[in-house]
Design a protein around this motif. Sequence first.
Motif, short mmCIF file in Angstrom:
data_model
loop_
_atom_site.label_atom_id
_atom_site.label_comp_id
_atom_site.label_asym_id
_atom_site.label_seq_id
_atom_site.Cartn_x
_atom_site.Cartn_y
_atom_site.Cartn_z
N ASP A 129 0.83 -1.20 0.00
CA ASP A 129 0.00 0.00 0.00
C ASP A 129 0.87 1.25 0.00
N ILE A 130 1.94 1.23 0.77
CA ILE A 130 2.85 2.39 0.80
C ILE A 130 3.50 2.59 -0.56
N ILE A 131 3.97 1.50 -1.17
CA ILE A 131 4.59 1.58 -2.49
C ILE A 131 3.60 2.14 -3.51
N GLY A 132 2.34 1.74 -3.37
CA GLY A 132 1.30 2.25 -4.26
C GLY A 132 1.06 3.74 -4.09
N LYS A 133 1.31 4.26 -2.89
CA LYS A 133 1.07 5.68 -2.62
C LYS A 133 2.26 6.57 -2.97
N ILE A 134 3.47 6.09 -2.77
CA ILE A 134 4.63 6.97 -2.90
C ILE A 134 5.26 6.97 -4.29
N PHE A 135 4.85 6.01 -5.16
CA PHE A 135 5.40 5.97 -6.51
C PHE A 135 4.27 5.93 -7.54
N SER A 136 4.47 6.64 -8.65
CA SER A 136 3.52 6.58 -9.75
C SER A 136 3.64 5.23 -10.45
N HIS A 137 2.65 4.88 -11.26
CA HIS A 137 2.65 3.57 -11.91
C HIS A 137 3.91 3.34 -12.76
N LYS A 138 4.32 4.37 -13.51
CA LYS A 138 5.47 4.20 -14.38
C LYS A 138 6.78 4.14 -13.60
N PHE A 139 6.92 5.03 -12.61
CA PHE A 139 8.17 5.05 -11.85
C PHE A 139 8.29 3.82 -10.95
N ARG A 140 7.16 3.26 -10.53
CA ARG A 140 7.19 2.09 -9.64
C ARG A 140 7.93 0.92 -10.28
N LEU A 222 -14.09 -10.41 -6.06
CA LEU A 222 -13.37 -11.25 -7.02
C LEU A 222 -14.30 -11.72 -8.14
N LYS A 223 -15.49 -12.15 -7.77
CA LYS A 223 -16.46 -12.62 -8.76
C LYS A 223 -16.93 -11.50 -9.69
N GLY A 224 -16.96 -10.29 -9.16
CA GLY A 224 -17.49 -9.18 -9.94
C GLY A 224 -16.47 -8.42 -10.76
N ASP A 225 -15.17 -8.71 -10.57
CA ASP A 225 -14.12 -7.98 -11.28
C ASP A 225 -13.43 -8.91 -12.27
N LYS A 226 -13.82 -8.83 -13.53
CA LYS A 226 -13.26 -9.69 -14.58
C LYS A 226 -11.76 -9.49 -14.73
N ASP A 227 -11.30 -8.24 -14.64
CA ASP A 227 -9.88 -7.95 -14.80
C ASP A 227 -9.06 -8.59 -13.67
N LEU A 228 -9.60 -8.59 -12.47
CA LEU A 228 -8.90 -9.22 -11.35
C LEU A 228 -8.83 -10.73 -11.55
N GLN A 229 -9.88 -11.33 -12.07
CA GLN A 229 -9.88 -12.77 -12.36
C GLN A 229 -8.80 -13.12 -13.38
N ASN A 337 3.17 -4.60 -10.13
CA ASN A 337 2.73 -3.32 -10.67
C ASN A 337 1.29 -3.37 -11.17
N LEU A 338 0.94 -4.45 -11.86
CA LEU A 338 -0.39 -4.54 -12.46
C LEU A 338 -1.50 -4.58 -11.41
N ILE A 339 -1.25 -5.22 -10.27
CA ILE A 339 -2.30 -5.27 -9.24
C ILE A 339 -2.51 -3.89 -8.62
N LEU A 340 -1.44 -3.12 -8.52
CA LEU A 340 -1.56 -1.77 -7.96
C LEU A 340 -2.23 -0.82 -8.96
N ILE A 341 -2.05 -1.07 -10.25
CA ILE A 341 -2.74 -0.29 -11.28
C ILE A 341 -4.23 -0.62 -11.27
N LEU A 342 -4.54 -1.90 -11.11
CA LEU A 342 -5.92 -2.37 -11.16
C LEU A 342 -6.74 -1.95 -9.94
N ALA A 343 -6.10 -1.94 -8.78
CA ALA A 343 -6.84 -1.75 -7.53
C ALA A 343 -7.20 -0.28 -7.28
N PRO A 344 -8.47 0.00 -6.93
CA PRO A 344 -8.82 1.35 -6.45
C PRO A 344 -8.07 1.61 -5.13
N PRO A 345 -7.62 2.83 -4.89
CA PRO A 345 -6.83 3.10 -3.68
C PRO A 345 -7.46 2.61 -2.39
N GLU A 346 -8.80 2.80 -2.26
CA GLU A 346 -9.46 2.40 -1.01
C GLU A 346 -9.55 0.89 -0.85
#
Length: 404
Positions: A129-140, A222-229, A337-346
């Motif tokens: 969660d910290i890594i997701g907050k302190i770095f942008s998707h590309k820099f991460r 999980l059942k409702g998010d096709k991209d997560l599956q 990286n992809l899971i942090l891109i996919l996940a809403p922050p909350e």
Amino acid sequence: MDKFSNHIRNILHGFFLTIGTTIAEPSTILPLIVNYFGGSSLLVGFFAALLRGGAIVVQLFAAFKAQSYTLMLPYLRRVFLVRFFAWFFIGLAIVVLGDDHPDLTLASIGLGLFVFSFSAGFGAIYFKDIIGKIFSHKFRGKTMAYRQFFSGFGGLISGAMAALVLEMFEAPYSFGYLFIISSFVMGLGYLAMGTVDEPVKEKIAPKENSFRTFLKNSMALLKGDKDLQIQVTTFLFAYAYLISLPFIILHAQESIQLTGVAIGTLITAQMVGAMLSNLLWGKISGHGLNRLTANIALLLHLSAILLAFNASTLYEYIAIFFLVGAATDGNRIASGNLILILAPPEKRPVYVALQINIISFGLFFSLLGGVILQFASYEVLYSVTLAMLLFALFMSFKLKDEEA
């Protein structure tokens, strides 16, 4: 975001943590320690599994607790403190109890590994969660590639340090000193990561009234998010290389002479492959091409298994292990990286925990490989591995990456 100071602290954390934990590498030193105190092969396997996968089972609970936190760093620091003392405790127990109380020494090692590994289940959620907050998707992608590169370098240093301590002191004191010294080295990494500049999370999810309700909601998510599956399916099957990996060296034994130098060369080839590949992964991921990173990594795994079919020289096996090392780090970069891109922050802790828990079943694919080899041949073993990796590659083209 993307502060240089946080970038350096992330790298230092990975570097010092790898030096510390490689001291108890499950394939080498840990079995020697357990065997020295009279532990059975079953206990060796149990301790190795505890060190590698003990954190998995608590991560959903950690996500349940963490989803309403606006700051993760205070909780991560507590995890660091617990892990430091657990590791130090193992070394102290070996030195103090040692040969006089071997059963109690083994029990102490088990307790220390249990606390060290299970606390990591909480730490992994906070860290992601910290890594997701302190770095942008590309820099991460860039910073994690640097982290993995220097972690590989730390692994090489750790091997040299272990050899020096084992040579200087008699067992069991040498084993105890390894843990004690490495706990302080590890502490440097904890100090680095524990001082990152973490912003307050503005969007948080209200915590459910019970863990049972949380699990129910997580399964619904999980059942409702096709991209997560697609994401978890891809990286679960990406672990299929483990079906063959433990047995490739046994197959090599039939065609080449596996001297100590040869085995050491193969191990080094895998580590060098991992280190050097991060120069590529960092560049690709730094351009926001995390899906491409997964595609290439899976192609490298496929190439390694294809090469294993007819390998008959040391150079071919060096190439196989080099490719495996490179591909493994590529998959790690892409999945993280992809899971942090996919996940809403909350919902980031929940997404991370779901992915880790599901794809970690792949760590047990080597058991399937053992069954296949028991009743069939290496050709069948490699064929099953190829089929599953091809499926992972097919799924990887459907991964949701950062929008261009």
